[in-house]
Design an enzyme around this catalytic site. Structure first.
Site, PDB file in Angstrom:
ATOM      1  N   THR A 146       0.861  -1.192   0.000  1.00  0.00           N
ATOM      2  CA  THR A 146       0.000   0.000   0.000  1.00  0.00           C
ATOM      3  C   THR A 146       0.897   1.242   0.000  1.00  0.00           C
ATOM      4  O   THR A 146       0.917   2.005   0.966  1.00  0.00           O
ATOM      5  CB  THR A 146      -0.941   0.027   1.215  1.00  0.00           C
ATOM      6  N   PHE A 167      12.622   4.402  21.134  1.00  0.00           N
ATOM      7  CA  PHE A 167      12.405   5.435  20.121  1.00  0.00           C
ATOM      8  C   PHE A 167      12.800   6.819  20.623  1.00  0.00           C
ATOM      9  O   PHE A 167      12.251   7.823  20.190  1.00  0.00           O
ATOM     10  CB  PHE A 167      10.957   5.415  19.612  1.00  0.00           C
ATOM     11  N   HIS A 171      16.195   7.710  20.473  1.00  0.00           N
ATOM     12  CA  HIS A 171      17.587   7.738  20.027  1.00  0.00           C
ATOM     13  C   HIS A 171      17.718   8.796  18.930  1.00  0.00           C
ATOM     14  O   HIS A 171      17.147   8.656  17.843  1.00  0.00           O
ATOM     15  CB  HIS A 171      18.017   6.364  19.504  1.00  0.00           C
ATOM     16  N   ALA A 172      18.454   9.849  19.231  1.00  0.00           N
ATOM     17  CA  ALA A 172      18.605  10.932  18.259  1.00  0.00           C
ATOM     18  C   ALA A 172      19.366  10.449  17.030  1.00  0.00           C
ATOM     19  O   ALA A 172      20.243   9.593  17.125  1.00  0.00           O
ATOM     20  CB  ALA A 172      19.331  12.104  18.909  1.00  0.00           C
ATOM     21  N   CYS A 224       7.410   2.143   6.796  1.00  0.00           N
ATOM     22  CA  CYS A 224       6.186   2.365   7.572  1.00  0.00           C
ATOM     23  C   CYS A 224       5.982   3.820   7.993  1.00  0.00           C
ATOM     24  O   CYS A 224       4.990   4.439   7.619  1.00  0.00           O
ATOM     25  CB  CYS A 224       6.181   1.471   8.808  1.00  0.00           C
ATOM     26  N   LYS A 283      17.890   1.456   8.560  1.00  0.00           N
ATOM     27  CA  LYS A 283      18.243   0.919   9.873  1.00  0.00           C
ATOM     28  C   LYS A 283      19.085  -0.322   9.645  1.00  0.00           C
ATOM     29  O   LYS A 283      19.131  -0.859   8.536  1.00  0.00           O
ATOM     30  CB  LYS A 283      16.992   0.584  10.694  1.00  0.00           C
TER      31      LYS A 283
END
Length: 439
Positions: free
Chosen positions: A86, A252, A254-255, A263, A324
């Site tokens: 999508t 979440f 982590h700079a 996503c 990542k």
């Protein structure tokens, strides 16, 4: 249970293999003949740790099959999962649902007996209603229940996430569908995974809301990182200090150079469009998108500033290209605007990534690629760490300095300790740490 999985992309292949590992009979269907042929040869089209072994084990056991024809798999299935792409629609950011609706029509034509049709793809609120309408329009006699079962898989840790989930969300008010999905997920009851039943629209909303909130956490800590640099604070300690509050949590925070992947960018854009369609302005989510886009573009300027002048004619080594570690996914990767910005400044770019270079060549064809991080650094005027692959954490810093023409390192993931970089004589810049800690 007999399961047909329509789509062998990231979600479909991981989900299908895991369901087969639970003991179900699973057939994965895809129209891409090349992809199915590769899977039949045992070749995995995506990089996900452990997936090759999981697929091979279940194919050998006879629980997992692949085909381009959905007729037989759907006809004998107790449950049919729609796990097609999508992507963001060009021009307006809405989710492109053409593949979902095409799958619904094809399912309707061949479905037999009571069957649960489940949207696994990330879809806007109300998509399940349209899927049900299309099926009943195409086959009024079809005995189906349409449910939503969003996925919450992290690339690089997808198999563990599937087998040890925080929650399993199922959107349906049909008791027969609840029983079928309860039976499908029963093997996870040993892990005490909470099975949460909701309305279909609520399940669809949960997926978008979860991703938008996580994207907001990332963007928040990135802005705090910028402020930390200015006032002499250390963002890593700030993140730990606020993360220890159990109302906030450490994940979440982590700079870095901004979020990317398959996503968060796609789903936050789609959520904003869904809201606008209903005359609602999601100001926070809109700001998250704007800040994230601006941050990615600003990273090239950060490299130029660390070098202390113009990058025209200079060579910049880039370590890490995927959005990542532990994936080859280049979708909305921060490396793309970074490299583009460096090229616009007149720099030459040489890059290395452990698994993502083949995918990267499609997005960044005008740069040089190296098979080794030290060769990548050789003769470069500056080096940038973009993706925090484990192997970059263990680099020989003395050798790295000797390879570089100038010992300038910009660490966009705070992989290294400033005192170590200073001890080795690097000119070092990172994210959200005070200037005196940079080296």
């Amino acid at each position: 249970m007999h399961i047909a999985m329509i789509g062998t992309g990231y979600v479909g292949l991981v989900s299908g293999a895991c369901f087969a590992d639970f003991g179900h009979q699973v057939t994965c269907v895809d129209k891409d003949e090349g992809k199915i042929a590769a899977l039949l040869r045992g070749e995995i089209p995506i990089f996900e740790p452990g997936l090759d072994v999981l697929v091979a084990t279940n194919v050998k056991a006879g629980r997992l099959k692949f085909t381009t024809d959905l007729t037989a798999p759907v006809a004998e299935a107790d449950a049919v999962f729609i796990a097609v792409g999508t992507p963001s629609r060009r021009g307006d950011g809405h989710a492109d649902l053409s593949y979902v609706y095409a799958a619904a029509r094809e399912i309707a034509a061949v479905v037999q007996g009571f069957t649960v049709v489940i949207t696994k793809s990330t879809v806007p609120v109300g998509t399940g209603d349209e899927v049900e309408r299309l099926i009943r329009e195409a086959n009024p006699s079809a005995d189906v229940a349409v449910a939503s079962n969003p996925e919450f898989l992290r690339e690089g840790a997808a198999i563990r996430d599937f087998k040890f989930p925080d929650r399993i969300v199922v959107g349906t008010m049909d008791e027969r569908a609840r029983k079928v999905l309860g039976d499908i997920y029963r093997p996870l009851s040993l892990n005490q995974a909470p099975l949460m039943f909701t309305g279909r629209r609520t399940a669809e909303m949960i997926k978008y809301a979860a991703n938008a909130f996580l994207a907001t956490k990332i963007t928040f800590i990135n802005e705090i990182a910028d402020l930390s640099e200015k006032v002499g604070a250390n963002v890593q300690e700030v993140a730990r200090g606020i993360g220890l509050d159990n109302r906030i949590g450490t994940k979440f925070l982590h700079a870095g150079p901004g979020f990317g992947g398959s996503c968060f960018p796609k789903d936050t854009k789609a959520l904003v469009k869904i809201a606008l369609d209903h005359d609602v302005h999601l100001r926070i989510v809109e700001a998250v998108l704007a800040v994230n886009d601006n941050r990615k573009r600003a990273m090239a300027r950060k490299v130029s500033s660390a070098y202390g002048g113009s990058l025209r004619g200079k060579t910049v080594a880039v370590l890490g290209l995927t959005f990542k570690p532990d994936t080859d996914d280049m979708r909305d990767a921060p490396s793309i605007p970074l490299v583009t910005g460096l090229l616009d400044m007149g720099a030459k770019v040489r890059a290395h990534d452990p698994v993502g270079m083949e995918m990267a060549r499609r997005e960044l064809p005008d740069i040089e690629y190296s098979d080794d991080p030290y060769l990548c650094a050789r003769g470069a005027d500056a080096l940038v760490v973009v993706t925090e692959w484990a192997q970059y954490r263990a680099l020989d810093l003395e050798r790295l300095k000797n390879e570089l023409a100038h010992p300038v390192v910009v660490d966009l993931r705070n992989v290294y300790r400033p005192e170590d970089m200073a001890a080795h004589g690097f000119i070092y810049d990172s994210i959200g740490r005070p200037p005196e800690a940079q080296g």
